[in-house]
Design an enzyme around this catalytic site. Structure first.
Site, PDB file in Angstrom:
ATOM      1  N   HIS A 102       0.776  -1.420  -0.129  1.00  7.45           N
ATOM      2  CA  HIS A 102       0.047  -0.021   0.000  1.00  7.45           C
ATOM      3  C   HIS A 102       0.818   1.123   0.017  1.00  7.45           C
ATOM      4  O   HIS A 102       2.132   1.121   0.234  1.00  7.45           O
ATOM      5  CB  HIS A 102      -0.918   0.052   1.203  1.00  7.45           C
ATOM      6  CG  HIS A 102      -0.266   0.281   2.472  1.00  7.45           C
ATOM      7  ND1 HIS A 102       0.576  -0.845   2.911  1.00  7.45           N
ATOM      8  CD2 HIS A 102       0.111   1.290   3.065  1.00  7.45           C
ATOM      9  CE1 HIS A 102       1.164  -0.244   4.336  1.00  7.45           C
ATOM     10  NE2 HIS A 102       0.682   0.942   4.375  1.00  7.45           N
ATOM     11  N   ASP A 104       0.354   4.884   2.117  1.00 10.59           N
ATOM     12  CA  ASP A 104      -0.301   5.255   3.251  1.00 10.59           C
ATOM     13  C   ASP A 104      -1.425   6.219   2.872  1.00 10.59           C
ATOM     14  O   ASP A 104      -1.293   7.138   2.251  1.00 10.59           O
ATOM     15  CB  ASP A 104       0.499   5.959   4.184  1.00 10.59           C
ATOM     16  CG  ASP A 104       1.590   5.128   5.113  1.00 10.59           C
ATOM     17  OD1 ASP A 104       1.406   3.913   4.982  1.00 10.59           O
ATOM     18  OD2 ASP A 104       2.572   5.433   5.143  1.00 10.59           O
ATOM     19  N   HIS A 250       4.793  -0.108   0.338  1.00 16.63           N
ATOM     20  CA  HIS A 250       5.461  -0.835   1.352  1.00 16.63           C
ATOM     21  C   HIS A 250       4.583  -1.965   1.939  1.00 16.63           C
ATOM     22  O   HIS A 250       3.231  -1.608   1.998  1.00 16.63           O
ATOM     23  CB  HIS A 250       5.806   0.275   2.548  1.00 16.63           C
ATOM     24  CG  HIS A 250       5.034   1.091   3.230  1.00 16.63           C
ATOM     25  ND1 HIS A 250       4.358   1.993   2.749  1.00 16.63           N
ATOM     26  CD2 HIS A 250       4.517   0.830   4.443  1.00 16.63           C
ATOM     27  CE1 HIS A 250       3.476   2.541   3.659  1.00 16.63           C
ATOM     28  NE2 HIS A 250       3.619   1.789   4.406  1.00 16.63           N
ATOM     29  N   ARG A 265       5.636   6.613  14.429  1.00 14.54           N
ATOM     30  CA  ARG A 265       5.689   7.239  13.258  1.00 14.54           C
ATOM     31  C   ARG A 265       5.120   8.485  13.080  1.00 14.54           C
ATOM     32  O   ARG A 265       4.204   8.656  13.718  1.00 14.54           O
ATOM     33  CB  ARG A 265       4.753   6.137  12.198  1.00 14.54           C
ATOM     34  CG  ARG A 265       4.413   6.466  10.857  1.00 14.54           C
ATOM     35  CD  ARG A 265       3.370   5.532  10.385  1.00 14.54           C
ATOM     36  NE  ARG A 265       2.438   6.241   9.658  1.00 14.54           N
ATOM     37  CZ  ARG A 265       1.665   5.711   8.697  1.00 14.54           C
ATOM     38  NH1 ARG A 265       1.621   4.365   8.511  1.00 14.54           N
ATOM     39  NH2 ARG A 265       0.812   6.464   7.893  1.00 14.54           N
TER      40      ARG A 265
HETATM   41  C1  SIN Z   1       3.017   1.262   8.079  1.00 11.10           C
HETATM   42  O1  SIN Z   1       3.121   2.444   8.544  1.00 11.10           O
HETATM   43  O2  SIN Z   1       2.354   0.840   7.014  1.00 11.10           O
HETATM   44  C2  SIN Z   1       3.673   0.187   8.803  1.00 11.10           C
HETATM   45  C3  SIN Z   1       5.148  -0.252   8.413  1.00 11.10           C
HETATM   46  C4  SIN Z   1       5.987  -0.895   9.408  1.00 11.10           C
HETATM   47  O3  SIN Z   1       5.405  -1.203  10.398  1.00 11.10           O
HETATM   48  O4  SIN Z   1       7.036  -1.456   9.102  1.00 11.10           O
END
Ligand code: SIN
Length: 278
Positions: A102, A104, A250, A265
């Site tokens: 995806h 974000d 990612h 994050r």
């Molecule tokens: C995400 O923000 O999509 C999670 C990425 C991760 O935990 O590596």
């Protein structure tokens, strides 16, 4: 202020670069921000080791690249810092963030420019994150397919993914972001074209019949996951990944259950995606 020559070491020919010789907790000067901005647009994701930041310093870092984004559904926020999401899984977790390919919050009208994830706890093994280069995904399609896709528009819907997943039944009646974006998008910094559809949020190509849309999206979702476009990041405590949410997708691996993984994050606001023909 920090002015230093950055050392960039690509991870694979298509995706990711390690950045050395930088302390992200220090306030970055304009030259460094400019260098990181163009490295990000080129390599899609930048990796940093051995960093140490407080939530406030992580927010300051994000704000050097733009205003910070507030997530529409994520329930775990750091107290006093609503812009900082805690990414967390342990033996009690039933879901994790981002366990499929995806970009974000692509359901937002102005999806995030990028995300900075700082890892605080890692499992003994596993918990890697995979990244993929969406310029390469577009470039490797045939000319005919590229021309077919250019100018099409897709719906990105937050509701099927978020409802009941992160926020549960208490959010009955809540309105989730839903937007239409070009299937092929032009990156505002690099000027390059890239594929902008993803498995989590993209539900329909507007100009096609439903069956046609389903078939094309299925083909594109499979195409996007080719290993040639990817790199895989093994986290350590203190590692940071800064991904360009426009040209990278990612996928977080959840292969470490019942162990614990924890990171923080921040997400940077972006612009409405556009397509510019040459
Ligand atoms: C995400 O923000 O999509 C999670 C990425 C991760 O935990 O590596």
């Amino acid at each position: 202020m920090q002015t230093k020559e950055l050392t960039l070491k690509p991870v694979t020919p298509y995706c990711g670069a390690y950045v050395e010789n930088i302390d992200l907790a220090e306030s970055l000067d304009d030259e460094t921000v400019e260098a990181l901005t163009s490295a990000l647009a080129e390599h899609c994701v930048l990796f940093f080791r051995d960093q140490e930041m407080s939530p406030a310093q992580q927010k300051d870092l994000g704000q050097r690249f733009g205003e910070l984004h507030l997530h529409p559904a994520w329930p775990r926020l750091v107290e006093g810092h609503p812009e900082v999401m805690e990414i967390y899984a342990d033996e009690n977790s039933r879901i994790i963030a981002g366990e499929d390919w995806h970009s974000d919050v692509s359901c937002d009208r102005e999806p995030p420019l990028g995300t900075i994830l700082y890892m605080l706890e890692v499992p003994p093994v596993g918990g890697d994150t995979l990244f993929a280069n969406m310029y390469a995904a577009f470039d490797s399609l045939s000319d005919r397919m590229q021309r077919f896709l250019e100018g099409l528009t897709a719906v990105h819907d937050g509701e099927p993914f978020y409802r009941g997943r992160y926020d549960g039944a208490k959010e009955e009646g809540k309105v989730y972001p839903r937007s239409e974006h070009p299937v092929v998008r032009t990156h505002p910094i690099s000027g390059r074209k890239l594929l902008f559809v993803n498995r989590i949020f993209t539900t329909r190509i507007v100009e096609l019949e439903k069956d046609e849309s389903d078939a094309i999206l299925r083909m594109l979702f499979d195409h996007i996951q080719q290993p040639e476009f990817q790199c895989r990041f093994q986290w350590d405590v203190g590692s940071v990944a800064f991904w360009d949410n426009r040209c990278a997708q990612h996928h977080a691996m959840w292969d470490y259950y019942p162990n614990r993984r924890r990171g923080l994050r921040v997400t940077i606001k972006g612009d409405a995606p556009f397509y510019r023909p040459e």
